[in-house]
Motif scaffolding. Structure first.
Motif, PDB file in Angstrom:
ATOM      1  N   THR A 172       5.080  18.835 -14.323  1.00  0.00           N
ATOM      2  CA  THR A 172       3.977  18.188 -13.584  1.00  0.00           C
ATOM      3  C   THR A 172       4.081  16.726 -13.237  1.00  0.00           C
ATOM      4  O   THR A 172       3.751  16.398 -11.924  1.00  0.00           O
ATOM      5  N   LYS A 173       4.841  15.853 -13.836  1.00  0.00           N
ATOM      6  CA  LYS A 173       5.012  14.612 -13.370  1.00  0.00           C
ATOM      7  C   LYS A 173       6.146  14.386 -12.299  1.00  0.00           C
ATOM      8  O   LYS A 173       6.017  13.970 -11.454  1.00  0.00           O
ATOM      9  N   VAL A 174       7.050  15.313 -12.594  1.00  0.00           N
ATOM     10  CA  VAL A 174       8.307  15.568 -11.524  1.00  0.00           C
ATOM     11  C   VAL A 174       7.638  16.171 -10.073  1.00  0.00           C
ATOM     12  O   VAL A 174       7.838  15.542  -8.981  1.00  0.00           O
ATOM     13  N   LYS A 175       6.502  17.150 -10.352  1.00  0.00           N
ATOM     14  CA  LYS A 175       6.226  17.511  -8.904  1.00  0.00           C
ATOM     15  C   LYS A 175       5.271  16.601  -8.398  1.00  0.00           C
ATOM     16  O   LYS A 175       5.379  16.301  -7.073  1.00  0.00           O
ATOM     17  N   SER A 176       4.662  15.817  -9.153  1.00  0.00           N
ATOM     18  CA  SER A 176       3.600  14.565  -8.833  1.00  0.00           C
ATOM     19  C   SER A 176       4.643  13.511  -8.109  1.00  0.00           C
ATOM     20  O   SER A 176       4.335  13.074  -6.775  1.00  0.00           O
ATOM     21  N   GLU A 177       5.626  13.131  -8.527  1.00  0.00           N
ATOM     22  CA  GLU A 177       6.804  12.333  -7.972  1.00  0.00           C
ATOM     23  C   GLU A 177       7.167  12.795  -6.589  1.00  0.00           C
ATOM     24  O   GLU A 177       7.358  12.158  -5.737  1.00  0.00           O
ATOM     25  N   TYR A 178       7.516  14.174  -6.724  1.00  0.00           N
ATOM     26  CA  TYR A 178       8.084  14.987  -5.455  1.00  0.00           C
ATOM     27  C   TYR A 178       7.151  14.722  -4.472  1.00  0.00           C
ATOM     28  O   TYR A 178       7.519  14.342  -3.266  1.00  0.00           O
ATOM     29  N   SER A 179       5.903  15.052  -4.868  1.00  0.00           N
ATOM     30  CA  SER A 179       4.763  14.754  -3.535  1.00  0.00           C
ATOM     31  C   SER A 179       4.935  13.574  -3.144  1.00  0.00           C
ATOM     32  O   SER A 179       4.604  13.415  -1.790  1.00  0.00           O
ATOM     33  N   ARG A 180       4.962  12.569  -4.084  1.00  0.00           N
ATOM     34  CA  ARG A 180       4.853  11.204  -3.538  1.00  0.00           C
ATOM     35  C   ARG A 180       5.831  10.807  -2.676  1.00  0.00           C
ATOM     36  O   ARG A 180       5.719  10.112  -1.826  1.00  0.00           O
ATOM     37  N   LEU A 207       7.587   7.406   6.392  1.00  0.00           N
ATOM     38  CA  LEU A 207       8.964   6.647   7.052  1.00  0.00           C
ATOM     39  C   LEU A 207       9.179   7.208   8.203  1.00  0.00           C
ATOM     40  O   LEU A 207       9.509   6.583   9.243  1.00  0.00           O
ATOM     41  N   ALA A 208       9.113   8.489   8.387  1.00  0.00           N
ATOM     42  CA  ALA A 208       9.629   9.297   9.817  1.00  0.00           C
ATOM     43  C   ALA A 208       8.461   8.634  10.741  1.00  0.00           C
ATOM     44  O   ALA A 208       9.009   8.653  11.908  1.00  0.00           O
ATOM     45  N   LYS A 209       7.241   8.654  10.531  1.00  0.00           N
ATOM     46  CA  LYS A 209       6.351   7.920  11.322  1.00  0.00           C
ATOM     47  C   LYS A 209       6.708   6.617  11.963  1.00  0.00           C
ATOM     48  O   LYS A 209       6.337   6.081  12.955  1.00  0.00           O
ATOM     49  N   LEU A 210       7.114   5.706  10.862  1.00  0.00           N
ATOM     50  CA  LEU A 210       7.741   4.438  11.228  1.00  0.00           C
ATOM     51  C   LEU A 210       8.977   4.202  11.965  1.00  0.00           C
ATOM     52  O   LEU A 210       9.040   3.215  12.509  1.00  0.00           O
ATOM     53  N   GLU A 211       9.673   5.352  12.063  1.00  0.00           N
ATOM     54  CA  GLU A 211      11.285   5.362  12.696  1.00  0.00           C
ATOM     55  C   GLU A 211      10.974   4.864  14.030  1.00  0.00           C
ATOM     56  O   GLU A 211      11.682   4.139  14.489  1.00  0.00           O
ATOM     57  N   PRO A 212      10.208   5.491  14.795  1.00  0.00           N
ATOM     58  CA  PRO A 212      10.072   5.258  16.241  1.00  0.00           C
ATOM     59  C   PRO A 212       9.435   3.885  16.572  1.00  0.00           C
ATOM     60  O   PRO A 212      10.008   3.212  17.324  1.00  0.00           O
ATOM     61  N   VAL A 213       8.697   3.389  15.536  1.00  0.00           N
ATOM     62  CA  VAL A 213       8.129   2.109  15.888  1.00  0.00           C
ATOM     63  C   VAL A 213       9.285   1.009  15.495  1.00  0.00           C
ATOM     64  O   VAL A 213       9.256  -0.076  16.094  1.00  0.00           O
ATOM     65  N   GLN A 214      10.141   1.407  14.330  1.00  0.00           N
ATOM     66  CA  GLN A 214      11.160   0.376  14.163  1.00  0.00           C
ATOM     67  C   GLN A 214      12.175   0.219  15.518  1.00  0.00           C
ATOM     68  O   GLN A 214      12.583  -0.699  15.742  1.00  0.00           O
ATOM     69  N   GLN A 269       7.712  12.849  -0.792  1.00  0.00           N
ATOM     70  CA  GLN A 269       7.438  13.462   0.361  1.00  0.00           C
ATOM     71  C   GLN A 269       6.504  12.864   1.161  1.00  0.00           C
ATOM     72  O   GLN A 269       6.710  12.783   2.427  1.00  0.00           O
ATOM     73  N   ASN A 270       5.277  12.548   0.755  1.00  0.00           N
ATOM     74  CA  ASN A 270       4.561  11.580   1.549  1.00  0.00           C
ATOM     75  C   ASN A 270       5.131  10.219   2.059  1.00  0.00           C
ATOM     76  O   ASN A 270       4.908   9.910   3.187  1.00  0.00           O
ATOM     77  N   LEU A 271       5.941   9.675   1.156  1.00  0.00           N
ATOM     78  CA  LEU A 271       6.578   8.396   1.722  1.00  0.00           C
ATOM     79  C   LEU A 271       7.558   8.787   2.816  1.00  0.00           C
ATOM     80  O   LEU A 271       7.580   7.983   3.693  1.00  0.00           O
TER      81      LEU A 271
END
Length: 184
Positions: free
Chosen positions: A51-59, A67-74, A61-63
């Motif tokens: 459960t902790k690993v799934k939560s960390e994986y989800s976090r 980051l993918a949204k920030l790459e064009p900005v960068q 994925q969100n990051l």
């Protein structure tokens, strides 16, 4: 009950069945406490870790999504930084302008450049253009200014419509950092 105790002492089959039942009971008890209970406990711990690993994986994925949204900005920021740090070159700017004029179809009637002047941390070169074009051509030209190797800012636009043409003056500023380096 006395008869059962007496027959237990005399009957070997009864002794064997009772002793086998007692041994089976203690064996089952031993298996339960020595094998089954630790496995259940370990399974619960593994489920908690999963459960902790799934939560960390989800976090993560969100990051990753953020980051993918920030790459064009960068990329845009890097482009902006490179424009700011590039010292003005009239030859390179003229080359940009020629390309923009040919791609957009805008007609330049007159143009003038000022020498570089300091304004705060920036050096500015003022460019005055007298233009003649149709609306779509002017719109394309202004859009193409963003593709320049330099930071070009439209300071003022004085435009008037005559027949199907737009005549006007564009006051541009080409800005770059003094010393040519942007701090990170």
């Amino acid at each position: 009950m006395k008869s059962i105790v007496k027959s237990f002492g005399r009957d070997p089959l009864l002794r064997w069945v009772v002793l086998s039942a007692i041994m089976f009971f203690f064996t089952a008890l031993g298996v339960h406490f020595l094998l089954y209970a630790p496995l259940v406990s370990q399974s619960q711990e593994l489920e908690l870790q999963l459960t902790k690993v799934k939560s960390e994986y989800s976090r993560q994925q969100n990051l990753s999504t953020e980051l993918a949204k920030l790459e064009p900005v960068q990329e845009r920021l890097d482009n902006f930084r490179s424009k700011l740090t590039r010292p003005f070159s009239s030859v390179a700017f003229s080359s940009d302008m020629e390309r923009f004029i040919s791609e957009s179809g805008v007609e330049i009637l007159a143009q003038s450049y000022s020498p570089p002047r300091m304004r705060g941390d920036f050096q500015n070169v003022e460019v005055n253009l007298r233009i003649s074009s149709e609306y779509e051509e002017l719109r394309k030209f202004i859009s193409l200014l963003n593709e320049s190797q330099f930071l070009v800012v439209i300071e003022e636009a004085k435009l008037e419509s005559r027949d199907a043409k737009i005549l006007g003056d564009l006051d541009l500023q080409v800005r770059f950092l003094r010393g040519g380096n942007a701090s990170d």
